[in-house]
Design a protein around this motif. Structure first.
Motif, PDB file in Angstrom:
ATOM      1  N   ARG A 192      54.287  30.321  45.797  1.00 51.99           N
ATOM      2  CA  ARG A 192      55.363  31.174  46.120  1.00 51.99           C
ATOM      3  C   ARG A 192      55.131  32.678  46.122  1.00 51.99           C
ATOM      4  O   ARG A 192      54.584  33.150  45.364  1.00 51.99           O
ATOM      5  N   ASP A 232      61.906  20.890  40.894  1.00 51.56           N
ATOM      6  CA  ASP A 232      61.817  20.403  42.311  1.00 51.56           C
ATOM      7  C   ASP A 232      60.969  21.297  43.095  1.00 51.56           C
ATOM      8  O   ASP A 232      61.215  22.552  43.022  1.00 51.56           O
ATOM      9  N   ALA A 287      60.422  22.089  46.291  1.00 47.96           N
ATOM     10  CA  ALA A 287      61.272  22.945  47.021  1.00 47.96           C
ATOM     11  C   ALA A 287      61.641  24.317  46.538  1.00 47.96           C
ATOM     12  O   ALA A 287      61.486  25.253  47.066  1.00 47.96           O
ATOM     13  N   THR A 309      58.757  26.785  45.739  1.00 50.24           N
ATOM     14  CA  THR A 309      58.246  27.665  46.676  1.00 50.24           C
ATOM     15  C   THR A 309      59.420  28.442  47.216  1.00 50.24           C
ATOM     16  O   THR A 309      58.847  29.426  48.114  1.00 50.24           O
ATOM     17  N   ALA A 310      60.386  28.369  47.166  1.00 44.11           N
ATOM     18  CA  ALA A 310      61.654  29.148  47.771  1.00 44.11           C
ATOM     19  C   ALA A 310      61.746  30.447  46.866  1.00 44.11           C
ATOM     20  O   ALA A 310      62.268  30.335  45.786  1.00 44.11           O
TER      21      ALA A 310
END
Length: 408
Positions: free
Chosen positions: A343, A391, A393, A396-397
């Motif tokens: 991240r 999660d 995803a 990393t968001a």
């Protein structure tokens, strides 16, 4: 009146002594330290922020110990203790009787086999006295050689460069910070050190370290010779377990304790750098941690359990390092991780999340200027403690707040 004795007047021992009073213990407390100074903080010894400090950062004033009814004995070593007679023998021949005993003996610097001993040009770093000697050599025109590319070695390299000394770092493994730090972060730090003028050499072994003509002389396995005004040996630390071994306690990568910091002997506890303990959050994995926060937390925890409060180890391991304007923080243990997610948090700042095969977050490693990563590492630490399966995803968001994952 009950008498609690604490062997080791470092971070852990001092925190335990004050915690006993804070938790209501009204008996006698004796804190025994081998150094002549009263307890002080050790992290500043290698960090640039205190590079010019003549005095250590004391944990508390001498008056505070007196006011708290803590008998502080400095400059004395605890030589032996007997679990049958419940006595501790000190280096001056004094015998102390105890009802509860805490071993907070810390760790000592590992020596390099075959290196010249008792040389002013070959040093290690564990005490304020060591730090003062190192700082004297960290001047413009001087050359410092650092053996070992771990945290202490790299922090001292940064300090030496900021003070104007030339620096060479020699690491036997293929990269620096091999233990516990992801390669991506180690590479970034290596490049930063090189940009600051540090000569970083990895994958090179040392054939000999001697003092010759008022210099430290390092002979590499390649045949090359490095001369330095001072060589620092920073190849790790070993737990101080000798007194526990003589008393017959169980030793396992340190003084072995249970989740309540109880040793194999009745009413004898151990805490901090000297002990290994099972971590419930990692299914009882036995670890030994050398970190400032662990010493603090276990000092307080040991005090609680000496008072019979039965508080188990529950903290997530955490470590930090400052080098130049960069801060590295690690929460948790990444051993067993199969998925590593990044991240980005802004220019030069990012966190790597480490997940196991089941998708559980088991560690997070971050680096960035100043305090840019502190908040997210703290939230990651809370996710680790909660045994979360976030999660991937969302991790990393950058637009997904970690706090929302914790709430979920």
């Amino acid at each position: 009146m009950a008498h609690f004795v604490i062997i080791g007047a470092g971070e852990c021992g001092a925190r335990a002594a004050f915690a006993l009073r804070e938790k209501g213990f009204a008996g006698e407390i004796t804190l025994v330290g081998a150094e002549p100074l009263h307890p002080y903080e050790r992290p500043p010894l290698s960090k640039a922020g205190s590079a010019d400090a003549a005095d250590p950062k004391f944990i508390a004033t001498l008056e505070k110990y007196t006011e708290s009814g803590i008998r502080l004995l400095t400059g004395l070593e605890a030589r032996d203790f007997d679990t049958t007679s419940r006595t501790v023998t000190l280096s001056d021949g004094t015998t102390l009787s105890y009802d509860k005993l805490l071993l907070a003996t810390g760790a000592s610097a590992r020596s390099l086999p075959g290196a010249s001993e008792n040389s002013p040009h070959i040093r290690s770093l564990r005490t304020h006295h060591d730090a003062a000697a190192l700082r004297d050599a960290m001047k413009p025109g001087r050359h410092i050689a650092i053996i070992g590319g771990g945290f202490i070695g790299l922090e001292l390299a940064a300090t030496a460069r900021l003070l104007g000394a030339g620096v060479t770092v020699v690491e036997g493994l293929e990269r620096v910070l091999k233990r516990g730090v992801p390669e991506e972060i180690a590479h970034l730090l290596t490049e930063r050190h090189r940009a600051e003028g540090v000569d970083v050499r990895c994958g090179v072994s040392i054939a000999a370290l001697t003092e010759e003509g008022g210099k430290a002389v390092i002979r590499l396995s390649t045949g090359e010779i490095i001369e330095a005004d001072l060589a620092l040996v920073g190849i790790g630390a070993r737990p101080n377990v000798e007194i526990a071994e003589r008393a017959g306690l169980t030793i396992e990568n340190g003084i072995a304790v249970d989740t309540y910091l109880q040793t194999s002997a009745p009413d004898v506890f151990a805490a901090g750098d000297c002990c290994s303990f099972p971590l419930p959050i990692y299914d009882g994995l036995r670890v030994r941690l050398e970190s400032w926060r662990n010493a603090q937390e276990q000092g307080t925890l040991a005090a609680a359990n000496m008072l019979g409060l039965d508080e188990a180890v529950s903290a997530v391991p955490w470590f930090w390092s400052d080098q130049y304007d960069m801060t590295l923080q690690i929460a948790g243990l990444a051993d067993g991780a199969v998925l590593h997610l990044r991240r980005d948090l802004g220019p030069g700042a990012f966190i790597l999340f480490h997940l196991d095969a089941a998708g559980r977050l088991i560690a997070a490693s971050g680096i960035g200027p100043g305090n840019t990563i502190a908040r997210d590492i703290r939230l990651a630490e809370m996710l680790i403690a909660a045994r979360a399966h976030p999660d991937p995803a969302a991790l990393t968001a950058s637009d997904v707040k970690l706090k929302s994952l914790l709430a979920a």
